[in-house]
Design a protein around this motif. Structure first.
Motif, mmCIF file in Angstrom:
data_model
loop_
_atom_site.group_PDB
_atom_site.id
_atom_site.type_symbol
_atom_site.label_atom_id
_atom_site.label_comp_id
_atom_site.label_asym_id
_atom_site.label_seq_id
_atom_site.Cartn_x
_atom_site.Cartn_y
_atom_site.Cartn_z
ATOM 1 N N THR A 1 11.243 12.494 0.364
ATOM 2 C CA THR A 1 12.148 11.806 1.290
ATOM 3 C C THR A 1 11.383 10.888 2.239
ATOM 4 O OG1 THR A 1 13.748 13.630 1.201
ATOM 5 C CG2 THR A 1 13.922 12.108 3.060
ATOM 6 N N LEU A 2 10.287 11.382 2.763
ATOM 7 C CA LEU A 2 9.482 10.579 3.691
ATOM 8 C C LEU A 2 8.945 9.318 3.010
ATOM 9 C CD1 LEU A 2 7.503 13.445 5.478
ATOM 10 C CD2 LEU A 2 9.235 11.954 6.517
ATOM 11 N N HIS A 3 8.450 9.461 1.796
ATOM 12 C CA HIS A 3 7.948 8.297 1.049
ATOM 13 C C HIS A 3 9.081 7.318 0.738
ATOM 14 C CE1 HIS A 3 3.692 9.059 0.196
ATOM 15 N NE2 HIS A 3 3.994 10.348 0.093
ATOM 16 N N LEU A 4 10.190 7.848 0.276
ATOM 17 C CA LEU A 4 11.333 6.992 -0.087
ATOM 18 C C LEU A 4 11.869 6.236 1.116
ATOM 19 C CD1 LEU A 4 13.220 9.433 -2.496
ATOM 20 C CD2 LEU A 4 12.234 7.226 -3.142
ATOM 21 N N GLN A 5 11.993 6.923 2.242
ATOM 22 C CA GLN A 5 12.538 6.276 3.433
ATOM 23 C C GLN A 5 11.619 5.158 3.914
ATOM 24 O OE1 GLN A 5 15.649 7.296 4.712
ATOM 25 N NE2 GLN A 5 15.491 5.310 5.740
ATOM 26 N N ARG A 6 10.315 5.388 3.835
ATOM 27 C CA ARG A 6 9.350 4.354 4.240
ATOM 28 C C ARG A 6 9.477 3.127 3.333
ATOM 29 N NH1 ARG A 6 5.276 7.359 4.292
ATOM 30 N NH2 ARG A 6 5.194 7.752 6.524
ATOM 31 N N LEU A 7 9.547 3.351 2.024
ATOM 32 C CA LEU A 7 9.670 2.246 1.065
ATOM 33 C C LEU A 7 11.004 1.514 1.225
ATOM 34 C CD1 LEU A 7 8.183 4.057 -2.066
ATOM 35 C CD2 LEU A 7 7.186 2.069 -0.928
ATOM 36 N N TYR A 8 12.053 2.283 1.486
ATOM 37 C CA TYR A 8 13.394 1.693 1.666
ATOM 38 C C TYR A 8 13.426 0.808 2.910
ATOM 39 C CZ TYR A 8 18.486 1.500 2.239
ATOM 40 O OH TYR A 8 19.790 1.075 2.379
ATOM 41 N N ASN A 9 12.832 1.288 3.989
ATOM 42 C CA ASN A 9 12.810 0.500 5.233
ATOM 43 C C ASN A 9 12.041 -0.804 5.052
ATOM 44 O OD1 ASN A 9 14.264 2.490 6.506
ATOM 45 N ND2 ASN A 9 12.502 3.426 7.531
ATOM 46 N N ILE A 10 10.924 -0.730 4.337
ATOM 47 C CA ILE A 10 10.123 -1.930 4.095
ATOM 48 C C ILE A 10 10.898 -2.929 3.247
ATOM 49 C CG2 ILE A 10 8.062 -2.813 2.903
ATOM 50 C CD1 ILE A 10 6.682 -0.167 3.729
ATOM 51 N N ALA A 11 11.571 -2.425 2.209
ATOM 52 C CA ALA A 11 12.323 -3.305 1.308
ATOM 53 C C ALA A 11 13.501 -3.964 2.017
ATOM 54 C CB ALA A 11 12.819 -2.508 0.095
ATOM 55 N N ARG A 12 14.112 -3.252 2.959
ATOM 56 C CA ARG A 12 15.317 -3.785 3.623
ATOM 57 C C ARG A 12 15.019 -4.544 4.909
ATOM 58 N NH1 ARG A 12 20.198 -1.509 1.772
ATOM 59 N NH2 ARG A 12 21.114 -2.954 3.252
ATOM 60 N N LEU B 1 20.505 9.463 2.603
ATOM 61 C CA LEU B 1 20.452 8.754 1.322
ATOM 62 C C LEU B 1 19.158 9.087 0.578
ATOM 63 C CD1 LEU B 1 21.386 6.661 -0.763
ATOM 64 C CD2 LEU B 1 20.319 4.886 0.671
ATOM 65 N N CYS B 2 18.033 8.953 1.254
ATOM 66 C CA CYS B 2 16.739 9.191 0.610
ATOM 67 C C CYS B 2 16.554 10.663 0.260
ATOM 68 C CB CYS B 2 15.602 8.688 1.496
ATOM 69 S SG CYS B 2 15.547 6.883 1.596
ATOM 70 N N TYR B 3 17.124 11.529 1.076
ATOM 71 C CA TYR B 3 17.039 12.966 0.780
ATOM 72 C C TYR B 3 17.781 13.288 -0.518
ATOM 73 C CZ TYR B 3 17.183 18.028 1.423
ATOM 74 O OH TYR B 3 17.040 19.390 1.250
ATOM 75 N N SER B 4 18.957 12.694 -0.698
ATOM 76 C CA SER B 4 19.734 12.941 -1.924
ATOM 77 C C SER B 4 19.026 12.368 -3.151
ATOM 78 C CB SER B 4 21.147 12.358 -1.802
ATOM 79 O OG SER B 4 21.093 10.943 -1.754
ATOM 80 N N ILE C 1 0.818 -1.211 0.000
ATOM 81 C CA ILE C 1 0.000 0.000 0.000
ATOM 82 C C ILE C 1 0.853 1.263 0.000
ATOM 83 C CG2 ILE C 1 -0.218 0.103 2.537
ATOM 84 C CD1 ILE C 1 -3.104 1.104 2.047
ATOM 85 N N ASN C 2 2.040 1.178 0.588
ATOM 86 C CA ASN C 2 2.931 2.351 0.605
ATOM 87 C C ASN C 2 3.447 2.681 -0.790
ATOM 88 O OD1 ASN C 2 3.243 3.088 3.564
ATOM 89 N ND2 ASN C 2 3.683 0.901 3.616
ATOM 90 N N TYR C 3 3.584 1.655 -1.638
ATOM 91 C CA TYR C 3 3.972 1.893 -3.029
ATOM 92 C C TYR C 3 2.830 2.616 -3.752
ATOM 93 C CZ TYR C 3 5.510 1.039 -7.817
ATOM 94 O OH TYR C 3 5.892 1.201 -9.133
ATOM 95 N N SER C 4 1.591 2.172 -3.496
ATOM 96 C CA SER C 4 0.425 2.827 -4.101
ATOM 97 C C SER C 4 0.366 4.293 -3.693
ATOM 98 C CB SER C 4 -0.872 2.126 -3.672
ATOM 99 O OG SER C 4 -0.862 0.769 -4.034
ATOM 100 N N ARG C 5 0.629 4.551 -2.419
ATOM 101 C CA ARG C 5 0.620 5.938 -1.931
ATOM 102 C C ARG C 5 1.712 6.760 -2.599
ATOM 103 N NH1 ARG C 5 0.003 3.846 4.261
ATOM 104 N NH2 ARG C 5 -2.278 3.752 4.336
ATOM 105 N N PHE C 6 2.848 6.131 -2.824
ATOM 106 C CA PHE C 6 3.969 6.826 -3.458
ATOM 107 C C PHE C 6 3.612 7.221 -4.896
ATOM 108 C CE2 PHE C 6 8.474 6.512 -5.256
ATOM 109 C CZ PHE C 6 8.806 7.793 -4.847
#
Length: 292
Positions: free
Chosen positions: A274-285, A245-248, A207-212
């Motif tokens: 950045t907030l969306h990317l960090q959430r997706l990155y945390n889920i993936a890792r 990382l996500c900010y860059s 669902i976080n990908y859909s939100r992104f």
């Protein structure tokens, strides 16, 4: 245009059994559609607009010419089915569609079905992103596809549903197909930038990908309209340190959008990305949506 006040119109040209052009006191030329409406009719005769299932005006001369040319080249049974298809869409959505869909969707599907008949595979690399961006239109496109398959005795691939979705959204939003296609390509490239930079494959079912995806479309809306009402820059310094990382990567995506849209993007957008990317990155890792 839906049928208005009852009145008599003069037939200017019979296009086929299901369509004709008539002179209208307000709109000059209008197109009347309906099963058998043109049968045994001649130019100069009078006809009641109540005899038509639909009356519409193509105000753009180029679009009108395209529609008239299309009527000459496409089997009138298919034209009739497409008129029913457009009514089907309007009923499902509970709204009238921009009349250019009579030209754009009919022409598109006629060509697509011809390709399928000739064994040409239809590919839509952006289908999933289209489904996430326009879920309501996609659901109607799926229902329409099932209906068309029964009416035309043909199998229509799922990738084609994505293209039909764009035509439906175009007729609702009045955005051109070209602009919607370009936007979908931009979103797809932004996802590629995120995945390549993060070195992860994002879960399309999350669902976080859909939100992104929706956020990216909303971002493009804001950028194109110039309407930025939110100010989240107070978070910028924190995220720049805690989510470096996500900010860059967010700024990499912003630079890409600026290049494609040729518009300056406020720094506040980097916070949301950045907030969306960090959430997706945390889920993936690590399987958690906790940010920073």
């Amino acid at each position: 245009m839906q049928m208005g006040v009852m009145g008599m119109l003069k037939i200017k040209k019979v296009l086929n059994n299901n369509a004709l052009i008539a002179e209208h006191p307000t709109y000059e030329e209008v197109i009347l559609l309906g099963k058998g409406i043109g049968f045994n009719k001649k130019a100069g005769e009078s006809i009641s607009n109540a005899d038509a299932e639909k009356l519409f005006v193509l105000k753009n001369p180029e679009e009108q010419e395209q529609y008239l040319q299309m009527l000459k080249e496409i089997d009138e049974n298919f034209i009739g089915i497409m008129n029913d298809a457009i009514s089907f869409i309007e009923d499902k959505l509970g709204t009238s569609l921009n009349e250019h869909i009579h030209t754009s969707l009919t022409d598109h599907l006629h060509f697509a079905l011809k390709r399928l008949k000739n064994g040409v595979e239809i590919k839509n690399p952006f289908r999933f992103e289209i489904e996430l961006a326009y879920p309501r239109e996609y659901a109607v496109a799926e229902e329409l596809t099932e209906w068309l398959e029964k009416e035309l005795s043909v199998n229509i691939p799922e990738d084609e549903v994505g293209f039909i979705t764009l035509h439906i959204h175009s007729a609702i939003s009045k955005a051109s197909i070209a602009n919607l296609t370009k936007r979908t390509q931009i979103v797809s490239q932004l996802i590629a930038i995120a995945e390549n930079s993060l070195k992860v494959t994002l879960d399309r079912s999350d669902i976080n990908y859909s939100r992104f995806i929706r956020h990216l479309h909303f971002s493009l809306d804001r950028i194109e309209s110039g309407k930025y009402v939110d100010n989240a820059e107070f978070l910028k310094d924190v995220l720049q340190k805690e989510c470096a990382l996500c900010y860059s990567i967010a700024w990499k995506m912003i630079k890409y959008m600026q290049k494609q849209l040729k518009k300056k993007i406020p720094e506040a957008e980097s916070v949301y990305l950045t907030l969306h990317l960090q959430r997706l990155y945390n889920i993936a890792r690590a399987g958690t949506a906790e940010v920073c």
